[in-house]
Scaffold this motif. Structure first.
Motif, PDB file in Angstrom:
ATOM      1  N   GLU A 147      61.715 -17.530 -45.365  1.00 49.78           N
ATOM      2  CA  GLU A 147      60.524 -16.678 -45.238  1.00 49.78           C
ATOM      3  C   GLU A 147      59.549 -16.921 -46.385  1.00 49.78           C
ATOM      4  OE1 GLU A 147      62.335 -12.866 -44.703  1.00 49.78           O
ATOM      5  OE2 GLU A 147      62.186 -12.997 -42.511  1.00 49.78           O
ATOM      6  N   LYS A 148      60.086 -17.170 -47.567  1.00 49.38           N
ATOM      7  CA  LYS A 148      59.255 -17.464 -48.727  1.00 49.38           C
ATOM      8  C   LYS A 148      58.537 -18.797 -48.500  1.00 49.38           C
ATOM      9  CE  LYS A 148      59.657 -17.700 -53.748  1.00 49.38           C
ATOM     10  NZ  LYS A 148      60.010 -19.107 -54.049  1.00 49.38           N
ATOM     11  N   ARG A 149      59.291 -19.780 -48.009  1.00 51.76           N
ATOM     12  CA  ARG A 149      58.733 -21.099 -47.729  1.00 51.76           C
ATOM     13  C   ARG A 149      57.635 -21.001 -46.662  1.00 51.76           C
ATOM     14  NH1 ARG A 149      56.801 -25.123 -49.288  1.00 51.76           N
ATOM     15  NH2 ARG A 149      57.042 -27.109 -48.255  1.00 51.76           N
ATOM     16  N   ARG A 150      57.859 -20.145 -45.672  1.00 53.53           N
ATOM     17  CA  ARG A 150      56.879 -19.976 -44.599  1.00 53.53           C
ATOM     18  C   ARG A 150      55.555 -19.447 -45.146  1.00 53.53           C
ATOM     19  NH1 ARG A 150      58.351 -16.337 -39.453  1.00 53.53           N
ATOM     20  NH2 ARG A 150      58.404 -14.735 -41.039  1.00 53.53           N
ATOM     21  N   GLU A 151      55.639 -18.486 -46.064  1.00 53.58           N
ATOM     22  CA  GLU A 151      54.420 -17.946 -46.668  1.00 53.58           C
ATOM     23  C   GLU A 151      53.692 -19.014 -47.472  1.00 53.58           C
ATOM     24  OE1 GLU A 151      52.999 -15.155 -45.729  1.00 53.58           O
ATOM     25  OE2 GLU A 151      54.754 -15.189 -44.432  1.00 53.58           O
ATOM     26  N   GLU A 152      54.456 -19.816 -48.226  1.00 56.46           N
ATOM     27  CA  GLU A 152      53.856 -20.899 -49.021  1.00 56.46           C
ATOM     28  C   GLU A 152      53.156 -21.907 -48.120  1.00 56.46           C
ATOM     29  OE1 GLU A 152      57.296 -20.829 -52.514  1.00 56.46           O
ATOM     30  OE2 GLU A 152      57.123 -22.558 -51.178  1.00 56.46           O
ATOM     31  N   LEU A 153      53.831 -22.283 -47.043  1.00 57.18           N
ATOM     32  CA  LEU A 153      53.259 -23.267 -46.114  1.00 57.18           C
ATOM     33  C   LEU A 153      51.985 -22.747 -45.476  1.00 57.18           C
ATOM     34  CD1 LEU A 153      56.526 -24.525 -44.404  1.00 57.18           C
ATOM     35  CD2 LEU A 153      54.959 -25.928 -45.729  1.00 57.18           C
ATOM     36  N   LYS A 154      51.991 -21.477 -45.108  1.00 61.14           N
ATOM     37  CA  LYS A 154      50.796 -20.886 -44.493  1.00 61.14           C
ATOM     38  C   LYS A 154      49.627 -20.890 -45.466  1.00 61.14           C
ATOM     39  CE  LYS A 154      52.568 -18.068 -40.756  1.00 61.14           C
ATOM     40  NZ  LYS A 154      52.796 -16.716 -40.235  1.00 61.14           N
ATOM     41  N   LYS A 155      49.934 -20.579 -46.726  1.00 63.66           N
ATOM     42  CA  LYS A 155      48.900 -20.562 -47.749  1.00 63.66           C
ATOM     43  C   LYS A 155      48.319 -21.967 -47.926  1.00 63.66           C
ATOM     44  CE  LYS A 155      50.139 -17.154 -50.715  1.00 63.66           C
ATOM     45  NZ  LYS A 155      50.957 -16.795 -51.883  1.00 63.66           N
ATOM     46  N   GLU A 156      49.212 -22.961 -48.007  1.00 65.86           N
ATOM     47  CA  GLU A 156      48.765 -24.344 -48.164  1.00 65.86           C
ATOM     48  C   GLU A 156      47.959 -24.804 -46.960  1.00 65.86           C
ATOM     49  OE1 GLU A 156      51.656 -27.291 -49.671  1.00 65.86           O
ATOM     50  OE2 GLU A 156      52.869 -25.553 -50.172  1.00 65.86           O
ATOM     51  N   LEU A 157      48.407 -24.413 -45.779  1.00 69.74           N
ATOM     52  CA  LEU A 157      47.694 -24.801 -44.559  1.00 69.74           C
ATOM     53  C   LEU A 157      46.298 -24.206 -44.530  1.00 69.74           C
ATOM     54  CD1 LEU A 157      50.418 -24.675 -41.811  1.00 69.74           C
ATOM     55  CD2 LEU A 157      48.726 -26.467 -42.025  1.00 69.74           C
ATOM     56  N   ASN A 158      46.174 -22.978 -44.980  1.00 71.74           N
ATOM     57  CA  ASN A 158      44.873 -22.317 -44.951  1.00 71.74           C
ATOM     58  C   ASN A 158      43.847 -23.002 -45.832  1.00 71.74           C
ATOM     59  OD1 ASN A 158      45.181 -20.309 -43.026  1.00 71.74           O
ATOM     60  ND2 ASN A 158      46.283 -18.985 -44.459  1.00 71.74           N
ATOM     61  N   SER A 159      44.317 -23.754 -46.846  1.00 78.35           N
ATOM     62  CA  SER A 159      43.363 -24.419 -47.724  1.00 78.35           C
ATOM     63  C   SER A 159      42.902 -25.756 -47.150  1.00 78.35           C
ATOM     64  CB  SER A 159      43.961 -24.604 -49.125  1.00 78.35           C
ATOM     65  OG  SER A 159      45.036 -25.507 -49.048  1.00 78.35           O
ATOM     66  N   SER A 160      43.654 -26.335 -46.222  1.00 72.04           N
ATOM     67  CA  SER A 160      43.256 -27.635 -45.676  1.00 72.04           C
ATOM     68  C   SER A 160      42.982 -27.593 -44.181  1.00 72.04           C
ATOM     69  CB  SER A 160      44.335 -28.682 -45.950  1.00 72.04           C
ATOM     70  OG  SER A 160      45.524 -28.333 -45.283  1.00 72.04           O
ATOM     71  N   ALA A 161      43.244 -26.420 -43.565  1.00 75.78           N
ATOM     72  CA  ALA A 161      43.092 -26.354 -42.118  1.00 75.78           C
ATOM     73  C   ALA A 161      42.646 -24.967 -41.677  1.00 75.78           C
ATOM     74  CB  ALA A 161      44.412 -26.705 -41.449  1.00 75.78           C
ATOM     75  N   ASP A 162      42.128 -24.913 -40.459  1.00 76.65           N
ATOM     76  CA  ASP A 162      41.773 -23.638 -39.848  1.00 76.65           C
ATOM     77  C   ASP A 162      42.873 -23.263 -38.874  1.00 76.65           C
ATOM     78  OD1 ASP A 162      39.163 -23.345 -41.018  1.00 76.65           O
ATOM     79  OD2 ASP A 162      38.516 -24.977 -39.705  1.00 76.65           O
ATOM     80  N   GLN A 163      43.266 -22.006 -38.923  1.00 79.90           N
ATOM     81  CA  GLN A 163      44.285 -21.561 -37.976  1.00 79.90           C
ATOM     82  C   GLN A 163      43.618 -21.333 -36.634  1.00 79.90           C
ATOM     83  OE1 GLN A 163      46.581 -18.167 -39.199  1.00 79.90           O
ATOM     84  NE2 GLN A 163      48.119 -18.537 -37.632  1.00 79.90           N
ATOM     85  N   ILE A 164      44.125 -21.982 -35.579  1.00 79.89           N
ATOM     86  CA  ILE A 164      43.526 -21.803 -34.259  1.00 79.89           C
ATOM     87  C   ILE A 164      44.399 -20.923 -33.376  1.00 79.89           C
ATOM     88  CG2 ILE A 164      42.022 -23.819 -34.213  1.00 79.89           C
ATOM     89  CD1 ILE A 164      44.245 -25.327 -32.763  1.00 79.89           C
ATOM     90  N   ALA A 165      45.685 -20.803 -33.732  1.00 79.84           N
ATOM     91  CA  ALA A 165      46.597 -19.924 -33.012  1.00 79.84           C
ATOM     92  C   ALA A 165      47.789 -19.692 -33.919  1.00 79.84           C
ATOM     93  CB  ALA A 165      47.053 -20.557 -31.707  1.00 79.84           C
TER      94      ALA A 165
END
Ligand SMILES: [Zn+2]
Length: 120
Positions: free
Chosen positions: A16-34
């Protein structure tokens, strides 16, 4: 063989911790579409040729980063789903338990070391 509940709970916290980190990293390089789906950001710098080249380079960097992060996020989510289903820690290929040391190092592992080596 049933997984040790405390061990699984610890892996869940790590995932769950890793999931939060990944989401944070994704938000800086990508737009969430779903939910769990992202598209690499395309940054518009300007219309000049050298600006376009820089845009493409940046987009390609974001794209490869987005792909890697998205795959990691997918694997983390899959492992969390397995915890819910009670199938966590079982190799998807040979159905044998995955070594706890491996799950410790890679909480999102879905195959045992033997099968992983075979697929490489
Ligand atoms: Zn296996």
């Amino acid at each position: 063989m049933k997984m040790n509940a405390k061990f699984v709970e610890e892996r869940k916290v790590a995932l769950e911790k890793r999931r939060e980190e990944l989401k944070k990293e994704l938000n800086s390089s990508a737009d969430q579409i779903a939910e769990n789906d992202y598209d690499a950001k395309f940054i518009d710098l300007g219309e000049k040729d050298d600006e376009n080249a820089a845009e493409v380079a940046m987009f390609e960097k974001n794209l490869s980063m987005e792909k890697t992060l998205e795959v990691s996020l997918y694997n983390v989510n899959r492992a969390l789903k397995k915890i819910e289903d009670g199938t966590y820690g079982i190799c998807e290929k040979c159905q044998n338990p995955i070594a706890p040391e491996r799950l410790n190092a890679f909480p999102s592992a879905t195959a045992c070391m033997k099968c992983k080596e075979k697929s490489l």
